[in-house]
Design a protein around this motif. Structure first.
Motif, short mmCIF file in Angstrom:
data_model
loop_
_atom_site.label_atom_id
_atom_site.label_comp_id
_atom_site.label_asym_id
_atom_site.label_seq_id
_atom_site.Cartn_x
_atom_site.Cartn_y
_atom_site.Cartn_z
N LEU A 183 -19.61 61.33 8.04
CA LEU A 183 -20.54 60.93 9.09
C LEU A 183 -21.85 60.47 8.48
O LEU A 183 -22.41 59.45 8.87
CB LEU A 183 -20.77 62.10 10.06
CG LEU A 183 -19.58 62.45 10.95
CD1 LEU A 183 -19.86 63.71 11.75
CD2 LEU A 183 -19.26 61.29 11.88
N ALA A 184 -22.34 61.23 7.47
CA ALA A 184 -23.61 60.87 6.85
C ALA A 184 -23.49 59.54 6.12
O ALA A 184 -24.41 58.73 6.13
CB ALA A 184 -24.05 61.97 5.89
N HIS A 185 -22.33 59.34 5.51
CA HIS A 185 -22.09 58.09 4.80
C HIS A 185 -22.23 56.91 5.77
O HIS A 185 -22.92 55.92 5.50
CB HIS A 185 -20.67 58.14 4.21
CG HIS A 185 -20.39 57.07 3.23
ND1 HIS A 185 -21.23 56.01 3.01
CD2 HIS A 185 -19.36 56.89 2.38
CE1 HIS A 185 -20.73 55.22 2.08
NE2 HIS A 185 -19.59 55.73 1.68
N GLN A 186 -21.57 57.07 6.91
CA GLN A 186 -21.63 56.04 7.96
C GLN A 186 -23.07 55.81 8.41
O GLN A 186 -23.56 54.68 8.49
CB GLN A 186 -20.79 56.52 9.14
CG GLN A 186 -20.49 55.45 10.16
CD GLN A 186 -19.23 54.71 9.76
OE1 GLN A 186 -18.62 54.98 8.74
NE2 GLN A 186 -18.85 53.75 10.58
N PHE A 187 -23.76 56.93 8.67
CA PHE A 187 -25.12 56.89 9.18
C PHE A 187 -26.06 56.23 8.19
O PHE A 187 -26.85 55.35 8.53
CB PHE A 187 -25.54 58.34 9.47
CG PHE A 187 -26.93 58.48 9.99
CD1 PHE A 187 -27.27 57.95 11.23
CD2 PHE A 187 -27.89 59.15 9.26
CE1 PHE A 187 -28.55 58.09 11.72
CE2 PHE A 187 -29.17 59.29 9.75
CZ PHE A 187 -29.51 58.75 10.97
N LEU A 188 -25.95 56.64 6.92
CA LEU A 188 -26.87 56.10 5.91
C LEU A 188 -26.57 54.64 5.62
O LEU A 188 -27.46 53.86 5.31
CB LEU A 188 -26.76 56.93 4.62
CG LEU A 188 -27.36 58.32 4.71
CD1 LEU A 188 -27.00 59.14 3.48
CD2 LEU A 188 -28.86 58.25 4.86
N ALA A 189 -25.29 54.26 5.75
CA ALA A 189 -24.95 52.85 5.56
C ALA A 189 -25.62 51.99 6.62
O ALA A 189 -26.09 50.89 6.35
CB ALA A 189 -23.44 52.67 5.60
N ASP A 190 -25.71 52.54 7.86
CA ASP A 190 -26.42 51.82 8.92
C ASP A 190 -27.91 51.75 8.62
O ASP A 190 -28.57 50.74 8.86
CB ASP A 190 -26.20 52.52 10.27
CG ASP A 190 -24.76 52.38 10.73
OD1 ASP A 190 -24.08 51.49 10.20
OD2 ASP A 190 -24.34 53.15 11.59
N LEU A 191 -28.44 52.87 8.10
CA LEU A 191 -29.87 52.91 7.80
C LEU A 191 -30.25 51.92 6.71
O LEU A 191 -31.40 51.50 6.62
CB LEU A 191 -30.27 54.32 7.35
CG LEU A 191 -30.62 55.32 8.44
CD1 LEU A 191 -31.05 56.62 7.81
CD2 LEU A 191 -31.73 54.78 9.32
N ALA A 192 -29.29 51.56 5.87
CA ALA A 192 -29.58 50.66 4.75
C ALA A 192 -30.12 49.33 5.25
O ALA A 192 -30.79 48.61 4.51
CB ALA A 192 -28.33 50.45 3.91
#
Lengths: 333, 308
Positions: free
Chosen positions: A270-279
């Motif tokens: 989930l964090a991976h997904q979230f941080l990829a969006d934040l990028a």
């Protein structure tokens, strides 16, 4: 049944897993959770090594890759058929058992630290073979085999439940394994290898069992992973970052708790997904691994038992206090 | 014949570079029982910072003095920049090594699993930090002008920079030998590898020796990384883990805790790598892994290791 120890967590997971597809029919969400289940299987197999036997592998990804390549190559060249799926599972299991035995016999006779180095070297070897054997594996580009997957496995809804059931089955099997006499010996080796040896257990034999079980289960998760992506490439299934993912999921969820790995897999993905969006907002989030690295170091240093382990510790403390209170209450009356 | 000579020289240079990284790894493991997974990342920091100082200084002089690049003094200044870069890289390696030892490894002393896990985490953070500062693409690393090119001796071609690496490697090997055999510190280290409790009982502060060895090891790794940049004409973020893998193989073959073993195994691995890269490039790593497996089968403690 001791599985009820983590009853709350267990029931919550079961409910979320069973009911999720009823609330959403969004394909990306289903796919995300399917992958969480698959990587949770991978992380649980890693926990058998790290959490229950106390040996560190930095090449666990090789079993994952063996599974992924065996199914994709067999389907690609053998065509769409259930026989090929089962055959691939059989080949993956046998091959990863052989590899884990070879690696284990070479390195587990020595200090456990050797295992970390030698698994790393062997995993890199597999990575390079998959990279260079272009006529078979198409190297870094990999290949797509979606037209060869049986339709039943291609349906995202069914495959979600298949992965979920696989997670439950593997979780149950590994749980029974850790509670079996063999599992108890593994824990004894983790706690004090010299003592286990003195008690007459051949520790090499037990460590080999542990590494083989972990390898075979990891190869099964590799099979599911390849089906879910309908694609394999050398970097995606033999890359070192998959091993690091397993390490992070196990550590964050809780070493030696088995089901903690599921929580860890959920958080990391989930964090991976979230941080990829934040990028998209700030490029520092492209380096999301740096945050995980720091978090991981902090957890190893200050909460070596991870989320579920820390939770259990406080729960036991609370329960034992309650038991004592009840006892003193009973004595006084 | 010429080809074999060139390949051997190349292999010796590669072997020296791997030896520089492996020596520290082997000593740290032999003395402290710590398998330092951040060693490759520390060596890479040496490479990046050293290169940054070297090219930065070079650019600085070129901008300051117009037409300086044609001056006869330029190659001298250029090589001076290079050595300042080496020094800077080693200092950063030493500093990072000191920080890692003090804040990461010492708190979990005696717990092997935690030590490996933590140094792995340090490796993750340090490699990602490299990408944060210098980007994830490869950066060109020029050979110093004075060391560029080659000498022709008869029909044999000697590439200057490779010879330089071999000479630096031999100097380091000699210095390490002197340090280990002729000084008090070396005595403590050798005794510590055999039995550290006994050394402690004799009133020597083993922890201080540990810190010293750790710093020595990481600065040597940084030196190896820094020299490796111009050798490969580039630096890139995955070079740390790649060279660390070779260093592990060298340490396993040579035996934990033995500097001499690391040197010999480094040469073996370097030469086999150089020859394989020329004849069957795809099988280069495979041969080294098989070599390691073979040594593990016949002598698990390594060629020169005392204990397994």
């Amino acid at each position: 049944m001791q599985i009820l120890k983590n009853r709350g967590v267990f029931i919550a997971l079961l409910l979320v897993g069973l009911l999720l597809p009823l609330f959403t029919d969004s394909q990306p969400v289903l796919l995300l959770f399917t992958r969480i289940f698959i990587l949770a299987i991978f992380a649980m197999s890693y926990d058998i090594l790290l959490g229950y036997t106390g040996i560190i592998s930095f090449g666990h990804v090789m079993y994952f890759g063996i599974g992924a390549y065996s199914i994709s190559l067999l389907l690609k060249h053998g065509g769409e058929s259930w026989v090929n799926v089962l055959l691939a599972a059989l080949i993956a299991v046998i091959l990863s058992a052989i590899v884990s035995l070879i690696v284990g016999i070479l390195s587990l006779r020595l200090k456990n630290t050797y295992y970390a180095m030698i698994t790393l070297a062997f995993a890199e070897l597999f990575h390079i073979v998959s990279l260079k054997w272009r006529s078979l594996t198409y190297g870094e580009d990999g290949f797509n085999f979606s037209s060869q997957i049986p339709d039943f496995l291609k349906d995202r809804f069914y495959f979600y439940y298949i992965s979920f059931i696989a997670l439950l089955l593997v979780g149950y099997f590994l749980y029974q394994f850790t509670k079996s006499p063999t599992g108890k010996v593994l824990v004894a080796i983790r706690e004090n290898e010299a003592r286990a040896e003195m008690l007459g257990f051949s520790t090499l034999y037990y460590k080999l069992i542990s590494s083989t079980v972990a390898g075979v289960v990891a190869s099964l998760s590799g099979i599911l992973y390849a089906i879910s992506y309908r694609y394999v490439g050398s970097a995606s299934v033999f890359g070192m970052d998959k091993t690091i993912d397993a390490l992070l999921m196990t550590i964050i969820g809780g070493v030696g708790t088995l089901f903690g790995a599921i929580i860890g897999a959920g958080i990391i993905n989930l964090a991976h997904q979230f941080l990829a969006d934040l990028a998209n907002f700030h490029p520092i989030f492209e380096r999301w691994l740096i945050f995980f690295g720091i978090l991981y170091i902090l957890i190893v240093m200050f909460f070596p038992s991870g989320i579920l382990g820390t939770f259990n510790k406080y729960k036991y403390k609370f329960q034992s206090r309650k038991v004592e209170r009840d006892k003193s209450h009973a004595n006084s009356s | 014949m010429e080809q074999i000579f060139v390949l051997t020289l190349n292999g010796l240079a590669t072997g020296m570079l791997i030896f520089l990284i492996a020596a520290g790894l082997s000593l740290i493991f032999g003395l402290m029982d710590v398998l330092n997974f951040s060693h490759g990342a520390l060596s890479m920091w040496g490479a990046y910072v050293g290169l940054w100082i070297y090219t930065g200084l070079d650019q600085f002089w070129l901008q300051k003095l117009s037409g300086f690049n044609t001056s006869p003094w330029y190659p001298m200044v250029n090589i001076l920049d290079f050595f300042v870069g080496i020094l800077g890289g080693m200092l950063v390696g030493a500093l990072l090594g000191w920080l890692v030892e003090k804040y990461m490894i010492r708190p979990v002393y005696g717990n092997h699993v935690q030590q490996i896990l933590i140094t792995m985490g340090v490796m993750l953070v340090l490699s990602e930090a490299i990408k944060l500062f210098w980007g994830s693409n490869l950066i060109a690393a020029p050979v110093p002008l004075m060391l560029d090119g080659s000498w022709q001796i008869g029909s044999l071609v000697v590439i200057k920079y490779r010879l330089t690496i071999i000479i630096i490697g031999l100097i380091v090997l000699g210095a390490l030998y002197w340090l280990m055999q002729k000084t008090k510190i070396g005595l403590y280290v050798r005794a510590g590898v055999q039995n550290k409790e006994m050394v402690q009982t004799l009133g020597i502060n083993v922890r201080k020796v540990f810190t010293l060895v750790f710093i020595l090891g990481t600065s040597l790794a940084a030196l190896g990384g820094m020299l490796m940049g111009p050798f490969m004409n580039q630096v890139y973020p995955s070079m740390g883990i790649e060279k660390q893998l070779l260093a592990f193989i060298v340490v396993v073959i040579g035996g934990m805790g033995s500097i001499f073993g690391s040197a010999v195994a480094g040469m073996i691995v370097g030469i086999s790598e150089a020859f394989m890269l020329y004849f069957i490039p795809d099988a280069a790593l495979a041969v080294n892994v098989l070599l390691m497996a073979f040594v593990l089968l016949i002598k698990p403690s390594g060629l020169f290791g005392e204990r397994g």
